[in-house]
Design an enzyme around this catalytic site. Structure first.
Site, PDB file in Angstrom:
ATOM      1  N   CYS A 262      14.991  39.560  15.160  1.00 54.57           N
ATOM      2  CA  CYS A 262      15.237  38.386  14.321  1.00 54.57           C
ATOM      3  C   CYS A 262      15.929  37.343  15.192  1.00 54.57           C
ATOM      4  O   CYS A 262      15.397  36.940  16.213  1.00 54.57           O
ATOM      5  CB  CYS A 262      16.031  38.749  13.070  1.00 54.57           C
ATOM      6  SG  CYS A 262      17.592  39.562  13.392  1.00 54.57           S
TER       7      CYS A 262
ATOM      8  N   ARG B 157      19.304  41.104  10.820  1.00 56.57           N
ATOM      9  CA  ARG B 157      18.251  41.238   9.814  1.00 56.57           C
ATOM     10  C   ARG B 157      17.190  42.233  10.270  1.00 56.57           C
ATOM     11  O   ARG B 157      16.590  42.955   9.469  1.00 56.57           O
ATOM     12  CB  ARG B 157      17.618  39.862   9.539  1.00 56.57           C
ATOM     13  CG  ARG B 157      18.529  38.927   8.781  1.00 56.57           C
ATOM     14  CD  ARG B 157      17.948  37.526   8.671  1.00 56.57           C
ATOM     15  NE  ARG B 157      18.049  36.789   9.925  1.00 56.57           N
ATOM     16  CZ  ARG B 157      17.553  35.567  10.129  1.00 56.57           C
ATOM     17  NH1 ARG B 157      16.891  34.956   9.155  1.00 56.57           N
ATOM     18  NH2 ARG B 157      17.702  34.954  11.278  1.00 56.57           N
TER      19      ARG B 157
END
Lengths: 291, 237
Positions: free
Chosen positions: A249, A254
């Protein structure tokens, strides 16, 4: 309604033992074998305001990262962090946190990398606990020290810049999963609006990457979708169990969340998190980028 | 910390530009205000502290099933891109109604936290002995500590975008600002944070040249400059 309720509680994840729900936590608040830790990006407006009674704080920036070089905390620092917070090798460590459990997932990945045995995630994170108006506390407990000894890092869960360069372009066997928002993927923005402080010099994505935003793996309440839904989601983009998958990410938090889904909920044997992510890739001279 | 007059009848307390009307009662720890309605029931909403801490609210969950509530109970949850919090009732009583306008448009809570953005009305008998609820003038020290603790800075308007430019030259920041504004509609408010000591001179000149509005300029205790810019002119570059 009956059908959707039974689907909601689908428990046929490949490794269900790494996930607990809020009710399980509510029943284990006093359990001496369980240590609950809130992992926050922003402890000031989260943990410090109120947290699950008895939970300790792991401040993502200060505790989970190396204070000097850009890296996750060292093995010695991880041992010290856990021991200081009353964790021993036989403790069940449950993580939850702010920002949709992103940083809890990152810490989970870090502790798995260092071989900690029983670490779990509380499904739905801090948000679900508050949504259900479960008890909160401001108290910070005095803990007696635990004793954690960690094994050698498990490099099979971590990808580095060179690993990504090596597999880049072989979409079929080695898919790169970019879990950022479509606008970050396309290069329109270089940081997500919720915390815009760290940018890369260039916008876009790693050449050949496929965009499956992290949030597609969860429902509105932040809990994970069923195995069937998750298999359909990743399978439809060519990210299947037989592949060597790398997730990334912007700073690796994430993508830890998606790594958790693929590795534990769906049981993919070969999936690595590239924690250098876009803030490394998008800053390197001559790295191939697509928009 | 000062008291400023406004179009309201009362003198309002202002701390770091966060405003607290003095005709309301505050539950400081929960960022909640309460207003006594003419019939004796209570209207409840959130303070500007929570509004600026969170940024524009995107989702709201009003707990419509609740009837009797006790002080401290969560009656709603509100969520922005970066924060999620419960709205806790500062009094016990019976829920009369939730604000139907915020159900459809959670941004109204930010736009008018002390007015049309109220959250819930509660029929209550214990207003007279509601422990911990204080007027702004009485709670000023607590409010000040709260703002300090949460590191909140309020502004004339709630920003739509944040542009952090610490460690880069102001000219680079302004190039990013041009790029950003080109993609956003007229009326967009951008909060720029810079540590460049010449930032103010440059941004005043920038606003003049580009015909955009510089709403606010301030320097915080960490010597960072904060600018609030509003897009007024369609084509920025």
């Amino acid at each position: 309604m009956e059908v959707s309720t039974s689907k909601m509680s689908s428990k046929n994840y490949v490794h269900p033992e790494v996930l607990v729900d809020t009710n399980w936590i509510a029943q284990h608040l006093e359990d001496p074998k369980v240590r609950i830790a809130e992992v926050d990006y922003d402890p000031v407006s989260n943990y410090n305001q109120a947290h699950i009674p008895g939970a300790v704080l792991f401040d993502w920036r200060k505790d989970i990262n190396d204070p000097l070089r850009r890296d996750i905390l060292s093995q010695a620092a991880a041992q010290e962090l856990l021991s200081r917070n009353g964790v021993s090798n036989d403790t069940t460590l449950v993580l939850y946190g702010d920002f949709n459990n992103w940083f809890a997932a990152f810490a989970f990945w870090v502790f798995k990398y260092y071989g900690f045995k029983d670490v779990r995630i509380m499904n739905g994170g801090r948000k679900k606990w508050i949504e259900e108006d479960k008890p909160l506390s401001k108290d910070v407990l005095e803990l007696s020290r635990g004793n954690v000894v960690l094994s050698r890092p498990d490099e099979s869960v971590r990808a580095y810049l060179d690993d990504v360069r090596e597999v880049m372009g072989d979409k079929v066997n080695n898919p790169l999963v970019d879990v950022r928002s479509p606008k970050e993927f396309s290069g329109e923005i270089t940081a997500p609006p919720e915390y815009p402080t760290e940018h890369a010099q260039r916008g876009g994505h790693i050449a050949g990457a496929v965009n499956i935003p992290w949030g597609q793996a969860v429902r509105d309440d932040g809990t994970f979708k069923s195995v069937e839904e998750l298999e359909a989601l990743y399978g439809s983009k060519g990210v299947t169990k037989d592949k060597n998958v790398i997730t990334y990410c912007r700073i690796g938090e994430r993508s830890s969340h998606t790594w958790f889904v693929l590795k534990y909920l769906l049981g993919y044997p070969n999936v690595r998190n590239y924690d250098g992510s876009w803030t490394e890739w998008g800053n390197m001279i001559r790295n191939p980028i697509e928009k | 910390l000062d008291f400023q007059s406004s179009c309201r009848e009362n003198w309002n307390l202002k701390i770091r530009d966060c405003e607290f009307p003095d005709d309301l009662l505050y539950d400081v720890g929960n960022d909640i205000w309460l207003k006594t309605l003419p019939d004796g029931s209570a209207q409840v909403g959130i303070t500007t502290i929570l509004s600026f801490l969170s940024g524009w609210f995107q989702r709201i969950n009003l707990k419509q099933d609740l009837v009797q509530v006790t002080r401290g109970q969560s009656v709603a949850t509100i969520e922005s891109a970066r924060h999620f919090s419960a709205v806790r009732t500062p009094v016990s009583g019976k829920i009369r109604r939730f604000n139907p306008a915020i159900q459809k448009n959670p941004r109204l809570i930010n736009a008018a936290p002390y007015g049309d953005g109220w959250v819930v009305e509660i029929e209550t008998k214990d207003l007279s002995n509601s422990v911990g609820l204080e007027k702004a003038s009485e709670a000023s020290e607590k409010l000040q500590n709260r703002i300090k603790e949460l590191k909140v800075q309020c502004f004339a308007k709630l920003p739509d975008e944040e542009l952090f430019s610490v460690g880069s030259e102001c000219s680079a920041t302004l190039a990013n600002l041009d790029e950003l504004l080109a993609q956003r509609p007229v009326g967009t408010v951008v909060h720029i944070v810079s540590d460049d000591p010449f930032a103010e001179i440059e941004i005043v000149r920038w606003a003049d040249q580009r015909k955009q509005i510089l709403l606010e300029t301030l320097q915080d205790e960490n010597n960072l400059f904060h600018f609030l810019v509003e897009k007024k002119t369609a084509s920025s570059t």
